[in-house]
Design a protein around this motif. Structure first.
Motif, mmCIF file in Angstrom:
data_model
loop_
_atom_site.group_PDB
_atom_site.id
_atom_site.type_symbol
_atom_site.label_atom_id
_atom_site.label_comp_id
_atom_site.label_asym_id
_atom_site.label_seq_id
_atom_site.Cartn_x
_atom_site.Cartn_y
_atom_site.Cartn_z
ATOM 1 N N TYR A 73 0.855 -1.183 0.032
ATOM 2 C CA TYR A 73 0.049 0.029 0.127
ATOM 3 C C TYR A 73 1.057 1.201 0.014
ATOM 4 C CZ TYR A 73 -3.285 3.590 1.747
ATOM 5 O OH TYR A 73 -4.008 4.785 1.790
ATOM 6 N N TRP A 120 -0.937 -3.172 7.294
ATOM 7 C CA TRP A 120 -1.978 -3.603 8.380
ATOM 8 C C TRP A 120 -1.482 -4.736 8.874
ATOM 9 C CZ3 TRP A 120 -3.449 -1.045 4.070
ATOM 10 C CH2 TRP A 120 -4.032 0.284 4.248
ATOM 11 N N ILE A 130 1.148 -4.400 11.400
ATOM 12 C CA ILE A 130 0.721 -3.837 12.666
ATOM 13 C C ILE A 130 0.139 -4.981 13.385
ATOM 14 C CG2 ILE A 130 -1.209 -2.415 13.684
ATOM 15 C CD1 ILE A 130 -0.458 -0.481 11.204
ATOM 16 N N ASN A 138 1.589 8.563 5.905
ATOM 17 C CA ASN A 138 1.009 8.165 6.908
ATOM 18 C C ASN A 138 1.007 6.792 7.442
ATOM 19 O OD1 ASN A 138 0.057 10.832 7.853
ATOM 20 N ND2 ASN A 138 -1.829 10.345 6.359
ATOM 21 N N ILE A 139 1.085 5.434 6.693
ATOM 22 C CA ILE A 139 0.894 4.456 6.778
ATOM 23 C C ILE A 139 2.324 3.946 7.568
ATOM 24 C CG2 ILE A 139 1.702 3.239 4.791
ATOM 25 C CD1 ILE A 139 -1.292 2.173 6.928
ATOM 26 N N ALA A 172 1.774 4.943 11.014
ATOM 27 C CA ALA A 172 1.144 4.143 11.900
ATOM 28 C C ALA A 172 1.847 2.974 12.284
ATOM 29 C CB ALA A 172 -0.064 3.304 11.020
ATOM 30 N N LEU A 193 -0.740 11.191 17.594
ATOM 31 C CA LEU A 193 -0.344 9.887 17.973
ATOM 32 C C LEU A 193 1.233 9.947 18.717
ATOM 33 C CD1 LEU A 193 -0.201 7.810 14.574
ATOM 34 C CD2 LEU A 193 -1.901 7.865 16.449
ATOM 35 N N ARG A 250 -12.242 10.861 7.731
ATOM 36 C CA ARG A 250 -11.480 11.497 6.406
ATOM 37 C C ARG A 250 -12.666 12.081 5.416
ATOM 38 N NH1 ARG A 250 -6.053 8.765 4.561
ATOM 39 N NH2 ARG A 250 -5.462 10.478 3.096
ATOM 40 N N GLU A 306 -5.108 4.401 15.349
ATOM 41 C CA GLU A 306 -5.859 5.439 14.542
ATOM 42 C C GLU A 306 -5.210 5.658 13.308
ATOM 43 O OE1 GLU A 306 -4.552 5.951 17.604
ATOM 44 O OE2 GLU A 306 -6.190 6.702 18.911
ATOM 45 N N MET A 307 -4.030 5.856 13.141
ATOM 46 C CA MET A 307 -3.595 6.098 11.886
ATOM 47 C C MET A 307 -3.687 5.039 10.902
ATOM 48 S SD MET A 307 -2.213 8.402 10.399
ATOM 49 C CE MET A 307 -1.383 9.738 10.888
ATOM 50 N N ALA A 308 -3.647 3.777 11.449
ATOM 51 C CA ALA A 308 -3.867 2.489 10.482
ATOM 52 C C ALA A 308 -5.385 2.697 10.103
ATOM 53 C CB ALA A 308 -3.705 1.267 11.225
ATOM 54 N N TYR A 343 -7.196 5.404 9.625
ATOM 55 C CA TYR A 343 -7.304 6.491 8.838
ATOM 56 C C TYR A 343 -6.649 6.116 7.462
ATOM 57 C CZ TYR A 343 -6.185 11.350 7.425
ATOM 58 O OH TYR A 343 -6.142 12.695 6.827
ATOM 59 N N GLU A 344 -5.763 5.357 7.279
ATOM 60 C CA GLU A 344 -5.101 4.913 5.945
ATOM 61 C C GLU A 344 -6.100 3.836 5.464
ATOM 62 O OE1 GLU A 344 -3.080 6.285 3.988
ATOM 63 O OE2 GLU A 344 -3.247 7.804 5.456
ATOM 64 N N LEU A 345 -6.891 3.050 6.104
ATOM 65 C CA LEU A 345 -7.823 2.044 5.852
ATOM 66 C C LEU A 345 -8.888 2.851 4.960
ATOM 67 C CD1 LEU A 345 -8.938 -0.905 6.060
ATOM 68 C CD2 LEU A 345 -10.363 -0.172 7.618
ATOM 69 N N HIS A 395 -8.789 5.467 3.381
ATOM 70 C CA HIS A 395 -8.358 5.899 2.103
ATOM 71 C C HIS A 395 -8.140 4.530 1.229
ATOM 72 C CE1 HIS A 395 -6.746 8.793 -0.702
ATOM 73 N NE2 HIS A 395 -5.752 8.001 -0.942
ATOM 74 N N ASN A 396 -7.475 3.515 1.574
ATOM 75 C CA ASN A 396 -7.464 2.173 0.998
ATOM 76 C C ASN A 396 -9.007 1.925 0.430
ATOM 77 O OD1 ASN A 396 -6.181 0.003 -0.212
ATOM 78 N ND2 ASN A 396 -6.459 -1.130 1.529
#
Lengths: 1123, 182
Positions: free
Chosen positions: A267, A274, A277, A313-314, A317, A357, B84, B101-103, B105-107, B109-110
């Protein structure tokens, strides 16, 4: 791409009116069927303006739909469309239960897309326990057995969304079979379905745990990833059962991070973020409190941190998760350092989401490492005033975690400020009220009895006086009452006395706020407390008062009657007194109500403190030959002096009296009075600063009030009373060089972050406590002093406030030299101050550092002003050993050959009645010398004094770790010096050791001192050409942008500041770029290139040693934040 | 100790309930426009229908009250909102404390990228369509509620992020479309 989408979506509302998308149901696969019935429904609803119209339209639509779905002629295709419309109606909040059964039918009868929509509608309409769900089971079973993979997929999807628990056995074998299916999507969905089963009925899938393992090792990434959900849950429940899988998870993460996955898992060119993570989360759970498992994952965590370098951003994360994992598992220093740096990146980022964050991460890690809060204190303070309430609140959450006895008031104040500002946000008020209150509970029960007595008082004051909004106040009080009540529900739980006092006051004042709480029950609970053995009589008095207050609000109470009976015969006179008072009050309810009005804790009450109305009574008594009243401590002391026999008659013990003692009536001996007055003034000073600028305490009135009560005092003690103030002013003047705002922030910072750092607040308090005990012991010695000595003693006591002389004062008479020692000793008795003064010393002796000295001076003053334990410091008995020392003057000065070098102040390391150890750091060009002086305070020679340093990984001490003095003559001093080298680069480390001697018996004293990296840094004088050559030859580099405050101004100012603090050699400055060089002793070079741009200072370190640039950067950062 | 007493506080304040293992990481997924009209809603925990509308109104009110300079995460009751904004459309996800949160946030967008890929590919096939491709997407989301749901179901299941690979997310839907065509 996102731009495109954004533009598109922005065009949406406008386009709706203007365009007819055209294509009819026949055009294409019907994907844009805006002219379909759903389309027209959406459009007509969008066009409506009122909720009422919408309701009408939907009702009409539902009537139509009802007719259509139940008509036998309706085709499945039409039924599918009806379902979508029903979904739409439900989405808008209109229940369409008539369609549920048809959704199930559609799933049963439909063909692929229709079936899928049927399933979709079922999963949207029904909840887990809906009875209709049972009707779906047959369809699911059938589809699971279908030869059409699409149907199997759908069935598996719906199972993992919603499935009746009791029917799991019907499908479980089918799904287990699917784990061996050749298609990855089927295997993946089967694992997802099993995850669902695990969630709703973990026992039913227990037997297939080994199949989960197989899924984890599946050749397909998707199947493996699906199994991670199950593992995350299972490991959450029982981490120890899955430790053996750690290596598998580590290997998987390594492969993912290393880019071994197919490219379509990327991505924004980050491989399966993900998934990373998820794996990091699992590793965190596994490594928690398990050093051996943690060991396995250090490498991969390090790699994850390193790989996540793309500015997207990712990646942040991932970094966030990584940091969290690193701080969850058993710590590894270099990883922690990297993670801390990472947090710095977040916190300092201009992007608001990253800042959030960062704060969240800080909040998480701060429990492990409070130093990080210190590092970012300025940012935290900025965030506290951030325009975004969410950021503010996250900051408060962070502060909540670092609350200790010393900063609690400031933090609670900040929370209350926030509370006041955000009236409209009801939930926030709720939460913050809770936080404020939790904070107090936390502090009371942990800090307990060792905490400063003003803290609970202050809390009660806040609670009583409240804020602007009466409703909020009540809510907070109600919370307090409820929480305390439930705490008291437990029998035999130990709480600190202070906490019990706070509880009883709150219950007494505000228990009427609860509707559900029967006052009788509350009184019973309090009564139970009275009978506990651990409750002190002071606390009992509080409890009795609470009971009295409460009983004024009830007509009669059995418990109260019982209590009166019980305590009327108590052996404790106070309790008996209270019981009688209560009894009389109960007999006269009217008087009681007048005496104890509801919620009147803030009303002013006039009290005749002089008790003049009793004058007649006293005179009468005296006339009849009664002995004049002597206060307790005087009586006590007379008793003691009688015992000792050789005591002077002066009331010298006044010095030991607790500072809180009332000064109201007695002033028998002059010196007693002086001592008391002194402690009181000092006390107030400490208090005033502690509570910050507004000052919670009416300090002026308080002070003058007390002074008024004292009788005229001899001139020298008056002088003393006033000596107290000027040094404060002095320190303030020094601070003026900083901007006003900065100053305020700094002050706030020191109040907020006090008690953090290497010592936790609790241990700090504990230490203060032990000091107290020591004082008590020593005060006996003070009694043996005669009054003449006492007066010189007082002179010494005033000295902590005089400006510090730069060098050891051997140019003056010895007497003063010793006073100086006294001062050192005094200012060292708090560990907080110890740190401050050590760092102060370090910087001060750099002769070129004029500005620097000023800065560190204010640091010293702020930290000592704001530190709680500091107050104890000024208690006079502490100086007693110096009196002894004075008899045998010692001259403390460095050997001649060292005196010319820059060096620190000579500070006391440790001391006992017999000997005192002083230390001094000398920074010569080629090494860091530690000079230790051992002074024999006693009157007999000391034999075999041994000084031994402990080995540490960070430092190396040359020649040997020990120092041996065969004999130290009485009242004389020996010294030794050791060359200290930094063995392993660190920013700060503690060197500890002990000294032992033999006198009658073996005695052992421990000491420790702090060395920081800057102690081992020396300027490296090289030319620009050399610099260039060296620069290219070094491979280890670190870059960082640091925000400059306006006061730091230009590059040259910033560089000069760095030069002074870190002993850099500035090679050249051209415009906004500069280069500097230094070396870590013995000879590890480190180069710095810096450049200013806008408000940021870009630092770039390079060195031949890998750890050095990092540590130096850290020091720079710390320094820039401080200045 | 204070957790014990916090059980007396309103449920929204009770931290302990959040850490229950069955609590979903993702609680709901919403698409709401600026006018407060819901375009898509998927709840991963059961919520009564009438409570949903109230919740959605609150959520969008919360999102609208925030400026671009403010952060995209809102603490709301006992959970967090990650949102978003794509012009007039807000995509809001409700998550619990433990989710990153950031994950999320990007989800979001994905998800939008997947929608874009799906609906723009379709429009290529359908050349007769009179409106330019980007505009399709906005209509597509509105008028293809079922398909958007199907896509979302591939990505988030049971409150968990289950698939983020775009090809794999779209594969089942492409098969369905193909079969429907033939």
């Amino acid at each position: 791409m996102s731009d495109v989408v954004e533009r598109t979506l922005s065009a949406l509302p406008g386009l709706l009116g203007q365009h007819d998308p055209g294509a009819g149901p026949g055009g294409g696969p019907g994907r844009f069927s805006a002219t379909s019935r759903l389309g027209s429904l959406i459009r007509s609803i969008t066009a409506l303006s009122s909720k009422h119209e919408e309701e009408k339209l939907i009702q009409q639509e539902q009537t139509n739909l009802k007719a259509t779905v139940s008509a036998p002629t309706t085709t499945l295709r039409l039924m599918k469309e009806c379902m979508v419309r029903l979904i739409y109606c439900e989405m808008l909040g209109y229940e369409s239960s008539f369609g549920y059964i048809h959704a199930i039918k559609l799933a049963q009868q439909g063909n692929l897309l229709e079936k899928r929509v049927g399933y979709l509608a079922v999963s949207l309409f029904l909840h887990e326990n809906h009875e209709l769900l049972l009707l779906l089971v047959n369809t699911v079973v059938k589809d699971l057995q279908s030869t059409n993979l699409v149907e199997v997929c759908m069935a598996l999807t719906v199972v993992s969304q919603i499935f009746p628990r009791e029917m799991i056995p019907a499908v479980l074998p089918l799904i287990e079979d699917k784990l061996q299916h050749s298609k990855e999507i089927i295997r993946r969905k089967a694992v997802q379905a099993l995850y669902k089963f695990y969630l709703i009925a973990p026992n039913q899938v227990q037997h297939i745990h080994d199949k989960f393992r197989k899924a984890l090792c599946d050749r397909d990434v998707g199947v493996m990833a699906a199994s991670l959900h199950i593992y995350l849950q299972m490991i959450k429940k029982n981490a120890s059962g899955y430790k053996d899988l750690t290596e598998s998870f580590v290997t998987i993460l390594k492969q993912v991070v290393g880019g071994k996955l197919p490219i379509d898992f990327n991505y924004h060119s980050v491989p399966a973020p993900w998934l990373q993570i998820q794996l990091l989360r699992i590793l965190g759970l596994l490594g928690k409190d398990d050093p051996r498992t943690s060991e396995l994952m250090y490498d991969v965590l390090d790699e994850s941190l390193r790989r996540a370098e793309i500015n997207h951003n990712i990646t942040y994360a991932i970094l966030f998760e990584c940091v969290q994992t690193i701080y969850t598992i058993c710590p590894k220093s270099d990883l922690l350092e990297k993670a801390a740096k990472c947090i710095g990146k977040f916190v300092l980022s201009p992007k608001i989401n990253l800042k959030y964050l960062g704060l969240k991460a800080l909040t998480y890690v701060i429990q492990q490492d409070p130093n990080l809060a210190l590092q970012h204190q300025m940012t935290i303070i900025e965030c506290l005033d951030h325009p975004d309430p969410i950021i503010k609140r996250e900051t408060l959450e962070l502060l909540y975690r670092i609350t200790n006895g010393q900063n609690v008031t400031v933090i609670v104040q900040k929370m209350l400020d926030y509370l006041r500002q955000s009236k409209e946000e009801y939930t926030i008020i709720n939460l913050t009220g809770k936080i404020a209150e939790l904070t107090m509970n936390a502090v009371f029960s942990v800090g307990g009895d060792v905490m400063h007595p003003d803290i609970p008082n202050n809390f009660l004051r806040l609670l009583a006086e409240g804020f602007d909004d009466e409703k909020e106040d009540e809510q907070l009080r109600l919370y307090a009452v409820q929480s305390y009540l439930s705490l008291l529900e437990e029998e035999d739980t130990f709480y600190p006395q202070k906490f019990l006092q706070v509880m009883s006051w709150v219950l007494g004042e505000y228990s009427y706020l609860t509707n559900d709480g029967d006052p009788e029950i509350i009184i019973t609970r309090l009564h139970r407390l009275l009978k506990q053995t651990f409750v002190t009589s002071e606390t009992k008095a509080w409890i009795m008062t609470a009971i009295t207050k409460m009983s004024s609000r009830m007509s009669c109470s059995k418990t109260v009657d019982k209590l009166i009976q019980e305590f009327s015969t108590s052996l404790d006179t106070c309790m008996r007194q209270y019981a009688f008072e209560l009894k009389h009050l109960c007999e006269n309810k009217e008087l009681m109500k007048k005496l104890l009005p509801l919620d009147a804790s803030c009303d002013e009450i006039m009290v005749d403190a002089s008790l003049s109305f009793l004058d007649g009574f006293v005179a009468e008594g005296l006339r009849c030959g009664a002995a004049p009243y002597k206060p307790h401590h005087q009586r006590q002391e007379e008793k003691l002096s009688q015992e000792k026999g050789d005591m002077s008659s002066s009331g010298f013990t006044g010095r030991q009296s607790p500072a809180g003692l009332s000064l109201g009536s007695d002033m028998s001996g002059n010196s007693a009075e002086i001592g008391q007055k002194e402690t009181n003034c000092l006390k107030l000073d400490g208090v005033r600063k502690l509570w910050g600028k507004e000052g919670y305490l009416p300090k002026k009135e308080n002070k003058t009030g007390k002074e008024d009560k004292t009788q005229p005092v001899p001139p020298d003690s008056i002088l003393m009373g006033h000596v107290v103030d000027p040094p404060l002013m002095q320190s303030e003047q020094q601070v003026v060089s900083l901007s006003e705002e900065e100053k305020e922030k700094k002050q706030l910072a020191s109040t907020l972050f006090v008690g953090l750092g290497s010592n936790s607040s609790i241990s700090l308090m504990g230490r203060a406590d032990t000091i107290n005990q020591k004082l008590k012991k020593k005060s006996k010695i003070s009694e043996t002093q005669n009054s003449e000595e006492a007066s010189s003693f007082q002179n010494i006591a005033t000295l902590p406030f005089s400006p510090l002389p730069d060098t050891a004062p051997n140019n003056k008479e010895n007497f003063q030299g010793n006073e100086h020692l006294g001062l050192r000793k005094v200012s060292l008795s708090s560990s907080e101050v110890l740190e401050a003064s050590v760092s102060f010393d370090t910087s001060q002796s750099l002769r070129e550092a004029g500005l620097d000295e000023k800065l560190s001076n204010c640091r010293l003053s702020t930290s000592s002003l704001f530190a709680d334990s500091n107050i104890e410091v000024f208690q006079p008995p502490k100086t007693v050993p110096d009196i002894v020392a004075r008899k045998a003057p010692l001259s403390l000065c460095l050997p001649e050959e060292l005196a010319g070098h820059p060096h620190s102040e000579i500070v006391e390391l440790c001391s006992c009645d017999i000997l005192t150890v002083y230390s001094c750091k000398v920074w010569t060009d080629d090494c860091s010398l530690l000079v230790l002086f051992v002074a024999n305070n006693s009157t007999s020679p000391l034999k075999t004094v041994n000084l031994v340093f402990e080995t540490t990984e960070h430092f190396k001490i040359f020649e040997s770790l020990s120092c041996h003095f065969p004999v130290i003559e009485a009242q004389s001093m020996e010294s030794c010096q050791k060359c200290v080298q930094l063995e392993k680069v660190c920013t700060e480390g503690i060197l500890s050791g002990s000294i032992s001697y033999h006198l009658d018996m073996d005695t052992h004293l421990e000491f420790s001192l702090i060395f920081s990296l800057s102690d081992f840094i020396r300027p490296m004088k090289i030319t620009t050409e050399d610099f260039g050559r060296l620069w290219l030859s070094f491979s280890n580099d670190v870059k960082q942008n640091i925000k400059m405050s306006p006061s730091q101004g230009s590059l040259s100012i910033a560089l000069n500041a760095l030069k002074q603090k870190l002993k850099l050699h500035i090679v050249e400055i051209i415009g906004n770029e500069g280069i500097a060089a230094c070396q870590l002793l013995p000879s590890i070079p480190c180069l710095l290139h810096c450049r200013t741009h806008a408000r940021t200072l870009a630092l770039w370190f390079r060195s031949s040693c890998s750890a050095l640039p990092d540590s130096l950067l850290y020091q720079c950062q710390k320094m820039m934040e401080e200045s | 100790m204070w957790q014990k007493y916090s059980s007396r506080l309103p449920a929204s304040c009770n931290k302990q309930t959040i850490s229950e293992p069955n609590r979903k990481m993702i609680k709901f997924f919403l698409m709401v426009n600026k006018q407060g009209q819901t375009r898509l809603s998927r709840y991963y925990e059961h919520v009564e229908i009438h409570k949903r509308t109230m919740l959605e109104a609150e959520v969008i009110k919360n999102c609208l009250s925030r400026s671009r300079e403010q952060c995209s995460f809102i603490e709301y009751k006992d959970f967090k909102l990650v949102y978003r904004q794509y012009a007039a459309l807000f995509i809001v996800v409700g998550i619990n404390e433990t989710e990153n949160e950031m994950a999320v946030y990007e989800l979001i967008h994905n998800f939008v990228e997947v929608l874009d890929r799906y609906f723009s590919r379709v429009s290529e096939l359908d050349v007769s369509f009179p409106v330019s491709p980007p505009i399709h997407l906005s209509f597509s989301i509105m008028f293809n509620l079922d398909r958007v749901h199907i896509i979302l179901d591939e990505m988030v299941l049971n409150g968990c992020i289950v698939e983020t690979n775009k090809n794999r997310i779209l594969a089942p839907l492409f098969v369905l479309d193909k079969m429907a065509e033939s």
